[in-house]
Design a protein around this motif. Structure first.
Motif, PDB file in Angstrom:
ATOM      1  N   SER A 150      -7.227   3.890  -0.907  1.00 14.47           N
ATOM      2  CA  SER A 150      -6.951   2.451  -0.938  1.00 14.47           C
ATOM      3  C   SER A 150      -8.206   1.629  -1.200  1.00 14.47           C
ATOM      4  O   SER A 150      -8.112   0.520  -1.727  1.00 14.47           O
ATOM      5  CB  SER A 150      -6.320   1.998   0.380  1.00 14.47           C
ATOM      6  OG  SER A 150      -5.108   2.670   0.560  1.00 14.47           O
ATOM      7  N   THR A 188       2.234   7.179  -1.940  1.00 19.54           N
ATOM      8  CA  THR A 188       1.863   8.050  -0.814  1.00 19.54           C
ATOM      9  C   THR A 188       3.034   8.947  -0.428  1.00 19.54           C
ATOM     10  O   THR A 188       4.142   8.450  -0.210  1.00 19.54           O
ATOM     11  CB  THR A 188       1.438   7.218   0.418  1.00 19.54           C
ATOM     12  OG1 THR A 188       0.426   6.297   0.031  1.00 19.54           O
ATOM     13  CG2 THR A 188       0.899   8.111   1.530  1.00 19.54           C
ATOM     14  N   ASP A 213       0.840  -1.198   0.000  1.00 17.24           N
ATOM     15  CA  ASP A 213       0.000   0.000   0.000  1.00 17.24           C
ATOM     16  C   ASP A 213       0.877   1.251   0.000  1.00 17.24           C
ATOM     17  O   ASP A 213       1.771   1.381   0.829  1.00 17.24           O
ATOM     18  CB  ASP A 213      -0.921  -0.021   1.232  1.00 17.24           C
ATOM     19  CG  ASP A 213      -2.134   0.871   1.041  1.00 17.24           C
ATOM     20  OD1 ASP A 213      -1.944   2.080   0.777  1.00 17.24           O
ATOM     21  OD2 ASP A 213      -3.258   0.368   1.159  1.00 17.24           O
ATOM     22  N   HIS A 271      -2.000  10.657  -0.709  1.00 14.94           N
ATOM     23  CA  HIS A 271      -1.629   9.867  -1.885  1.00 14.94           C
ATOM     24  C   HIS A 271      -1.343  10.796  -3.058  1.00 14.94           C
ATOM     25  O   HIS A 271      -1.871  11.898  -3.110  1.00 14.94           O
ATOM     26  CB  HIS A 271      -2.765   8.918  -2.273  1.00 14.94           C
ATOM     27  CG  HIS A 271      -3.289   8.129  -1.111  1.00 14.94           C
ATOM     28  ND1 HIS A 271      -4.550   7.622  -1.060  1.00 14.94           N
ATOM     29  CD2 HIS A 271      -2.691   7.780   0.053  1.00 14.94           C
ATOM     30  CE1 HIS A 271      -4.721   6.976   0.080  1.00 14.94           C
ATOM     31  NE2 HIS A 271      -3.611   7.070   0.780  1.00 14.94           N
ATOM     32  N   HIS A 297       2.218   8.753   4.751  1.00 12.35           N
ATOM     33  CA  HIS A 297       1.316   9.747   5.364  1.00 12.35           C
ATOM     34  C   HIS A 297       2.037  10.544   6.441  1.00 12.35           C
ATOM     35  O   HIS A 297       1.794  11.738   6.598  1.00 12.35           O
ATOM     36  CB  HIS A 297       0.098   9.055   5.984  1.00 12.35           C
ATOM     37  CG  HIS A 297      -0.941   8.656   4.977  1.00 12.35           C
ATOM     38  ND1 HIS A 297      -1.685   9.565   4.273  1.00 12.35           N
ATOM     39  CD2 HIS A 297      -1.340   7.435   4.549  1.00 12.35           C
ATOM     40  CE1 HIS A 297      -2.525   8.920   3.457  1.00 12.35           C
ATOM     41  NE2 HIS A 297      -2.329   7.616   3.609  1.00 12.35           N
ATOM     42  N   HIS A 333      -1.474   2.949  -5.028  1.00 10.75           N
ATOM     43  CA  HIS A 333      -1.118   4.341  -5.329  1.00 10.75           C
ATOM     44  C   HIS A 333       0.189   4.634  -4.608  1.00 10.75           C
ATOM     45  O   HIS A 333       0.632   3.840  -3.776  1.00 10.75           O
ATOM     46  CB  HIS A 333      -2.207   5.301  -4.816  1.00 10.75           C
ATOM     47  CG  HIS A 333      -2.547   5.054  -3.373  1.00 10.75           C
ATOM     48  ND1 HIS A 333      -1.689   5.380  -2.332  1.00 10.75           N
ATOM     49  CD2 HIS A 333      -3.607   4.444  -2.792  1.00 10.75           C
ATOM     50  CE1 HIS A 333      -2.218   5.001  -1.202  1.00 10.75           C
ATOM     51  NE2 HIS A 333      -3.382   4.411  -1.437  1.00 10.75           N
ATOM     52  N   ASP A 381       2.295   2.723   3.250  1.00 12.09           N
ATOM     53  CA  ASP A 381       1.406   3.886   3.106  1.00 12.09           C
ATOM     54  C   ASP A 381       1.448   4.788   4.339  1.00 12.09           C
ATOM     55  O   ASP A 381       1.450   6.013   4.216  1.00 12.09           O
ATOM     56  CB  ASP A 381      -0.017   3.357   2.891  1.00 12.09           C
ATOM     57  CG  ASP A 381      -1.069   4.444   2.809  1.00 12.09           C
ATOM     58  OD1 ASP A 381      -0.972   5.291   1.904  1.00 12.09           O
ATOM     59  OD2 ASP A 381      -1.994   4.441   3.644  1.00 12.09           O
TER      60      ASP A 381
HETATM   61 ZN   LIG Z   1      -3.168   5.961   2.525  1.00 11.76          ZN
END
Ligand SMILES: [Zn+2]
Length: 370
Positions: free
Chosen positions: A80, A303, A36, A326, A262, A301, A258
């Motif tokens: 996601s 991030t 992710d 993202h 973030h 994707h 991910d």
């Molecule tokens: Zn995310």
């Protein structure tokens, strides 16, 4: 005449080195692995930190996917839920949708199609098992934050194996007093959790179906002691492949790459990336021996808009970020095993579903509703 024929044959084989080794058999097993938030920079940072090598490099079929969500939403950036729903159902949808199309109606998932064809199925994640990515394969819920509603889908839908966090959405529920753990047990699922047993002490040989909870809520980051993903992948594959099914479908998610994006933490991204790659290694080891298994590794994707800066070395990556969310860059797809050539090129994220389905459909035993 004979000599002439042999000469032609030699020229033909010489011009097509290796061609005769390409398998024409369709894959019986599909392992889809999602890092992710894993863009190209996340992969590169992990690669350099890991001594300039990753298991991902063992894949020779490489492509890119376009990951924007449903066009009507007017936003190029996917979350996601829409990203995983594109992989699981072949439909571009609105952000936050779990196994639902843009009309908020359920779409059949690849896991459901696999179940329908009597394949063994499994989901493994380093987030809660009710989180957007794994949820999009087993549940049909209008928005991703309805975790307790998502948990009920683990009873409505069949699975053979789940490993991930989120025990509280099954047994300490706020919206009702149901104990979904007990209900899973009454359906013949062996339910285990980290409270009682470490994953390495779990007997994968006996249970028919197995749910192993790695945390009450979200599992820890790798840097704080979580280390189950490669082992879960190895044991999970062993478990699913030992069943008397025609094949298996397994989703493995490295969920926290991910979260490092973030929080704009390079070190968080790198440790999660290397952990995920070690799980990739376990899947590729199996596929290499088995020869009937297709492994696809990609992300939903990128991030963080993450980039490696001047002054970085292999041991010391200096990362900078353009976002705490993202971004819209295309995402690499790595494939290994029978059918892996189909994943070369540039295509929509939804094509990952269509390509997996087209390959599985080549098996006589595959019963497709779509
Ligand atoms: Zn995310």
């Amino acid at each position: 005449m004979n000599r002439y024929f042999i000469l032609i044959a030699v020229i033909f084989l010489g011009c097509h080195p290796g061609k005769k080794f390409i398998s024409t058999k369709p894959p019986q097993n599909v392992i889809l692995m999602i890092g992710d938030g894993m863009g190209l920079t996340q992969i590169t940072a992990g690669l350099y930190r890991n001594g300039n090598k990753l298991h991902l490099e063992r894949c020779k079929s490489i492509g890119l996917h376009k990951n924007y969500p449903e066009e009507k939403s007017g936003d190029l950036i996917t979350d996601s839920a829409a990203g995983a729903t594109a992989f699981s159902t072949g439909v571009k949808t609105y952000n936050a949708a779990i196994g639902m199309g843009p009309d908020t109606l359920p779409r059949t998932t690849i896991l459901e199609l696999a179940n329908f064809s009597d394949m063994a199925t499994g989901l493994i994640a380093t987030s809660t098992i009710t989180h957007a990515t794994p949820a999009s394969f087993i549940a049909h819920v209008s928005t991703r934050d309805k975790y307790e509603e998502i948990a009920t889908w683990f009873l409505k839908n069949k699975f053979d194996l789940i490993i991930g966090g989120g025990a509280k959405h099954f047994s300490k529920r706020k919206s009702d007093t149901l104990d979904l753990m007990n209900r899973l047990k009454s359906k013949g699922v062996t339910v285990e959790s980290y409270f009682d047993k470490e994953l390495e002490n779990i007997d994968f040989g006996t249970p028919n179906r197995l749910a192993y909870f790695t945390a009450l809520d979200q599992p820890l980051p790798f840097s704080q002691g979580r280390n189950y993903l490669p082992m879960a992948t190895e044991k999970g594959i062993e478990f699913l492949s030992s069943k008397k099914n025609p094949g298996f479908f397994l989703l493995v998610e490295g969920s926290q790459i991910d979260w490092g994006g973030h929080s704009n933490e390079s070190e968080y991204i790198i440790s999660e990336m290397i952990d995920f790659d070690n799980a990739v290694g376990k899947a590729l080891d199996f596929a290499e021996k088995d020869k009937n298994t297709l492994v696809i590794i990609t992300a939903d994707h990128e991030t963080g808009g993450y980039a490696i800066q001047k002054g970085s070395t292999m041991d010391s990556i200096k990362g900078k970020f353009t976002s705490d969310y993202h971004t819209g860059t295309m995402i690499p797809v790595f494939a290994f095993g029978p059918g892996s050539e189909d994943f070369q090129g540039i295509y929509e994220n939804t094509d990952i579903f269509h390509k997996m389905l087209a390959l599985l459909r080549k098996n006589k035993w595959f019963k497709s509703q779509k």
